[in-house]
Design a protein around this motif. Structure first.
Motif, PDB file in Angstrom:
ATOM      1  N   GLN A 177      -3.940  -4.993   8.912  1.00 29.25           N
ATOM      2  CA  GLN A 177      -3.305  -5.046  10.223  1.00 29.25           C
ATOM      3  C   GLN A 177      -3.126  -6.491  10.644  1.00 29.25           C
ATOM      4  O   GLN A 177      -3.798  -7.407  10.135  1.00 29.25           O
ATOM      5  CB  GLN A 177      -4.140  -4.320  11.273  1.00 29.25           C
ATOM      6  CG  GLN A 177      -4.266  -2.820  11.053  1.00 29.25           C
ATOM      7  CD  GLN A 177      -5.037  -2.149  12.162  1.00 29.25           C
ATOM      8  OE1 GLN A 177      -5.791  -2.793  12.888  1.00 29.25           O
ATOM      9  NE2 GLN A 177      -4.834  -0.846  12.306  1.00 29.25           N
ATOM     10  N   THR A 178      -2.228  -6.710  11.567  1.00 24.42           N
ATOM     11  CA  THR A 178      -2.056  -8.040  12.150  1.00 24.42           C
ATOM     12  C   THR A 178      -2.941  -8.152  13.374  1.00 24.42           C
ATOM     13  O   THR A 178      -2.850  -7.335  14.297  1.00 24.42           O
ATOM     14  CB  THR A 178      -0.589  -8.284  12.539  1.00 24.42           C
ATOM     15  OG1 THR A 178       0.233  -8.172  11.376  1.00 24.42           O
ATOM     16  CG2 THR A 178      -0.414  -9.670  13.139  1.00 24.42           C
ATOM     17  N   VAL A 179      -3.821  -9.164  13.373  1.00 27.02           N
ATOM     18  CA  VAL A 179      -4.755  -9.365  14.482  1.00 27.02           C
ATOM     19  C   VAL A 179      -4.679 -10.819  14.942  1.00 27.02           C
ATOM     20  O   VAL A 179      -4.148 -11.681  14.245  1.00 27.02           O
ATOM     21  CB  VAL A 179      -6.203  -9.023  14.058  1.00 27.02           C
ATOM     22  CG1 VAL A 179      -6.328  -7.572  13.643  1.00 27.02           C
ATOM     23  CG2 VAL A 179      -6.668  -9.938  12.922  1.00 27.02           C
ATOM     24  N   SER A 184       6.500  -1.777  -8.904  1.00 25.21           N
ATOM     25  CA  SER A 184       6.601  -0.530  -8.148  1.00 25.21           C
ATOM     26  C   SER A 184       6.532  -0.838  -6.660  1.00 25.21           C
ATOM     27  O   SER A 184       6.078  -1.912  -6.259  1.00 25.21           O
ATOM     28  CB  SER A 184       5.480   0.444  -8.531  1.00 25.21           C
ATOM     29  OG  SER A 184       4.208  -0.075  -8.163  1.00 25.21           O
ATOM     30  N   THR A 185       6.999   0.140  -5.868  1.00 27.04           N
ATOM     31  CA  THR A 185       6.944  -0.017  -4.405  1.00 27.04           C
ATOM     32  C   THR A 185       6.357   1.242  -3.782  1.00 27.04           C
ATOM     33  O   THR A 185       6.344   2.319  -4.395  1.00 27.04           O
ATOM     34  CB  THR A 185       8.347  -0.245  -3.817  1.00 27.04           C
ATOM     35  OG1 THR A 185       9.160   0.905  -4.089  1.00 27.04           O
ATOM     36  CG2 THR A 185       8.989  -1.483  -4.405  1.00 27.04           C
ATOM     37  N   GLU A 186       5.868   1.096  -2.569  1.00 27.54           N
ATOM     38  CA  GLU A 186       5.313   2.232  -1.824  1.00 27.54           C
ATOM     39  C   GLU A 186       5.750   2.109  -0.373  1.00 27.54           C
ATOM     40  O   GLU A 186       5.416   1.138   0.320  1.00 27.54           O
ATOM     41  CB  GLU A 186       3.792   2.240  -1.911  1.00 27.54           C
ATOM     42  CG  GLU A 186       3.149   3.391  -1.147  1.00 27.54           C
ATOM     43  CD  GLU A 186       1.622   3.340  -1.159  1.00 27.54           C
ATOM     44  OE1 GLU A 186       1.003   4.184  -0.493  1.00 27.54           O
ATOM     45  OE2 GLU A 186       1.071   2.436  -1.819  1.00 27.54           O
ATOM     46  N   HIS A 234       5.076  -2.388   6.542  1.00 28.47           N
ATOM     47  CA  HIS A 234       4.984  -3.254   5.369  1.00 28.47           C
ATOM     48  C   HIS A 234       5.055  -2.372   4.132  1.00 28.47           C
ATOM     49  O   HIS A 234       4.213  -1.491   3.936  1.00 28.47           O
ATOM     50  CB  HIS A 234       3.668  -4.033   5.368  1.00 28.47           C
ATOM     51  CG  HIS A 234       3.615  -5.116   6.409  1.00 28.47           C
ATOM     52  ND1 HIS A 234       4.002  -6.410   6.170  1.00 28.47           N
ATOM     53  CD2 HIS A 234       3.231  -5.075   7.715  1.00 28.47           C
ATOM     54  CE1 HIS A 234       3.855  -7.132   7.268  1.00 28.47           C
ATOM     55  NE2 HIS A 234       3.390  -6.342   8.224  1.00 28.47           N
ATOM     56  N   ILE A 235       6.077  -2.611   3.321  1.00 27.74           N
ATOM     57  CA  ILE A 235       6.207  -1.884   2.063  1.00 27.74           C
ATOM     58  C   ILE A 235       5.126  -2.376   1.094  1.00 27.74           C
ATOM     59  O   ILE A 235       4.833  -3.574   1.030  1.00 27.74           O
ATOM     60  CB  ILE A 235       7.601  -2.107   1.449  1.00 27.74           C
ATOM     61  CG1 ILE A 235       8.684  -1.679   2.428  1.00 27.74           C
ATOM     62  CG2 ILE A 235       7.743  -1.357   0.133  1.00 27.74           C
ATOM     63  CD1 ILE A 235       8.681  -0.209   2.758  1.00 27.74           C
ATOM     64  N   LYS A 295      -0.698  -4.217  -0.195  1.00 25.61           N
ATOM     65  CA  LYS A 295      -0.906  -2.905   0.409  1.00 25.61           C
ATOM     66  C   LYS A 295       0.277  -2.522   1.303  1.00 25.61           C
ATOM     67  O   LYS A 295       0.925  -3.387   1.894  1.00 25.61           O
ATOM     68  CB  LYS A 295      -2.173  -2.905   1.263  1.00 25.61           C
ATOM     69  CG  LYS A 295      -3.459  -3.138   0.489  1.00 25.61           C
ATOM     70  CD  LYS A 295      -4.645  -3.174   1.443  1.00 25.61           C
ATOM     71  CE  LYS A 295      -5.938  -3.438   0.712  1.00 25.61           C
ATOM     72  NZ  LYS A 295      -7.095  -3.511   1.640  1.00 25.61           N
ATOM     73  N   SER A 296       0.509  -1.244   1.369  1.00 26.98           N
ATOM     74  CA  SER A 296       1.507  -0.755   2.322  1.00 26.98           C
ATOM     75  C   SER A 296       0.843  -0.569   3.684  1.00 26.98           C
ATOM     76  O   SER A 296      -0.371  -0.347   3.775  1.00 26.98           O
ATOM     77  CB  SER A 296       2.104   0.568   1.850  1.00 26.98           C
ATOM     78  OG  SER A 296       1.083   1.563   1.787  1.00 26.98           O
TER      79      SER A 296
END
Length: 487
Positions: free
Chosen positions: A283-285, A383-385, A408-409, A437-438
């Motif tokens: 997360q953005t903090v 790969s992507t998620e 965020h992909i 991480k997604s």
């Protein structure tokens, strides 16, 4: 003739008796005197003719003077000062006054007489046996070691107006406490002349590395990279500038390992950092130093273009926008760091600065690579998620749609290093693996309304987690909010 033979022994006997009588009278007179014999000193203190009490007082005054004697302890160009009292100064031959009083008073008649006669022809000086307290001096040195111990500062460079200027370094000093205490003990007990003195401590002296001649060779640009921070808030810009300034001007000698964390210092207010956005736990903090990862990332790219050795590097937990995938270098707390090693045979110089909303890092040294050789880096996505969108109900009016977190992909990537000679590819090798991480987009949707049926319809739709269902629940009453759900 016989008469003379009889008279001579008698005369000699009489003379001997007379001499012994004189010796006895002189020695006896001194034995009955309660004062120290004339001509006696304890070091520079004259105690002849004094009583024991008077001699003790005179000696006490002298010892008080000795306690005030100042010792300057030096190592290189550093020094600390203590007086004798600070060091636990003491007299170890405490019976020295009794010893002085015993002159001409103890032993055989002949011995006592000889001592008194010798005093008539010259002074007798008693020396003090002195010492310091080893434990006290050890503690003094340990408590004050920071005033002497200094880390060597290598000879370096600064870059001004596109020119390098040589900066002389300083000598390093590390005091050896145990051997130094022994030197002080030996000096005071055997060499001290009872005046203020200078004692050189045992210390390891480290000369600064490098020379003006060696550093004058640093002038070739080995690697350069820049990123942009035009969308950054003021606090993030401050953090970028603070961290960059701490790196700028660093000289690394062959074999040196550079740590971004150690160089830019801990991120807190005391070190000049402000609160700004950063990644934590996906997360953005808000945290002190938010934005410094852009500094480490920009430096990372200059380093890999200079082909220095990467010691430690970790990608961010989620993607960043200012560099391509797999070309970032995260730092966090004291557990994520970016480190690299000067694997060259010459010193290198790190230049970092900001201009407008751009951040630059340049690495200078001695170029030894062929001029027809070029390198580049290419990111390969394996790969992507797509994490989709998460919806949450909040007690705000129906029709309110607020994004609380951007999407965020997730990616699995590789960075490849490509080497060309005369424009022809000669090698291609995997340089790093970077997985991100997604993180879902998060929308908070209002459900507050007097229309209970509408409230429940929107609430139940949010519970499905399906964007189309939420869209349908909002469309007839709040079409703009419904459209925001699908964006």
């Amino acid at each position: 003739m016989k008469r003379w033979k009889v008279i001579l022994p008698v005369v000699l006997l009489a003379a001997a008796v007379s001499m012994l009588s004189g010796m006895y009278l002189q020695v006896n007179a001194k034995s009955n005197d309660n004062r120290i014999s004339e001509g006696i000193y304890i070091e520079s203190v004259y105690i002849g003719g004094m009583t024991v009490e008077e001699a003790e007082a005179a000696l006490a005054d002298y010892i008080e003077q000795l306690n005030a004697t100042v010792f300057t302890l030096t190592a290189g160009d550093k020094q600390i000062c203590f007086d004798a009292a600070d060091m636990g100064f003491a007299i170890t031959n405490e019976g020295i006054i009794e010893e002085a009083m015993s002159v001409g008073r103890t032993g055989s008649l002949l011995k006592r007489y000889k001592e008194l006669t010798d005093l008539e022809h010259g002074d007798l000086v008693f020396d003090l046996d002195v010492s310091i307290d080893r434990e006290i001096v050890t503690a003094l040195l340990n408590d004050n070691i920071a005033k002497i111990d200094t880390k060597a500062v290598d000879n370096g460079l600064i870059r001004e107006d596109k020119e390098f200027v040589y900066v002389p370094g300083t000598t390093g000093i590390a005091v050896n406490v145990g051997p130094s205490v022994s030197l002080i003990e030996e000096y005071i007990s055997e060499e001290w002349n009872r005046e203020d003195a200078v004692i050189e401590l045992s210390a390891e002296i480290t000369q600064p590395r490098g020379s003006e001649e060696e550093l004058s060779q640093v002038k070739d640009l080995l690697g350069s990279y820049n990123t942009n921070f035009r969308t950054s808030v003021a606090s993030r810009i401050t953090n970028i500038n603070v961290a960059t300034d701490r790196i700028n001007g660093t000289v690394l000698y062959p074999g040196d390992v550079f740590s971004v964390n150690e160089t830019i210092l801990y991120r807190n207010a005391e070190n000049g950092y402000e609160m700004a956005g950063s990644y934590e736990g996906g997360q953005t903090v808000q945290s002190y130093g938010g934005g410094v990862c852009q500094v480490s990332t920009t430096l990372y790219n200059a380093v890999i273009l200079a082909e220095l050795e990467i010691v430690e590097r970790q990608n961010h937990s989620m993607t960043v926008a200012y560099v391509p995938l797999a070309m970032d270098a995260a730092i966090a707390g004291d557990y994520l760091d970016f480190k690299f090693k000067n694997n060259q045979d010459y010193p290198i110089y790190l230049e970092g600065y900001t201009k407008g909303k751009d951040l630059y890092f340049n690495i200078y040294g001695v170029e030894t690579r062929p001029s027809n050789r070029t390198i580049s880096f290419e990111t390969v996505v394996l790969s992507t998620e797509d994490p989709g969108t998460q919806f949450a109900a909040i007690e705000l009016p129906v029709g309110t749609v607020t994004q609380t977190q951007s999407k965020h992909i997730g990616y699995k990537t590789q960075l490849w290093k490509i080497v060309k000679e005369d424009g022809v590819e000669v090698s291609r090798e995997k340089f790093n693996n970077s997985n991100y991480k997604s993180s879902p987009r998060k929308l908070a949707i209002g459900i507050a309304t007097d229309d209970e049926a509408l409230r429940m319809r929107v609430y139940n739709a949010i519970g499905t987690g399906d964007a189309a269902t939420i869209y349908d629940a909002l469309y007839w009453t709040h079409p703009e909010a419904a459209a925001a759900v699908l964006q």
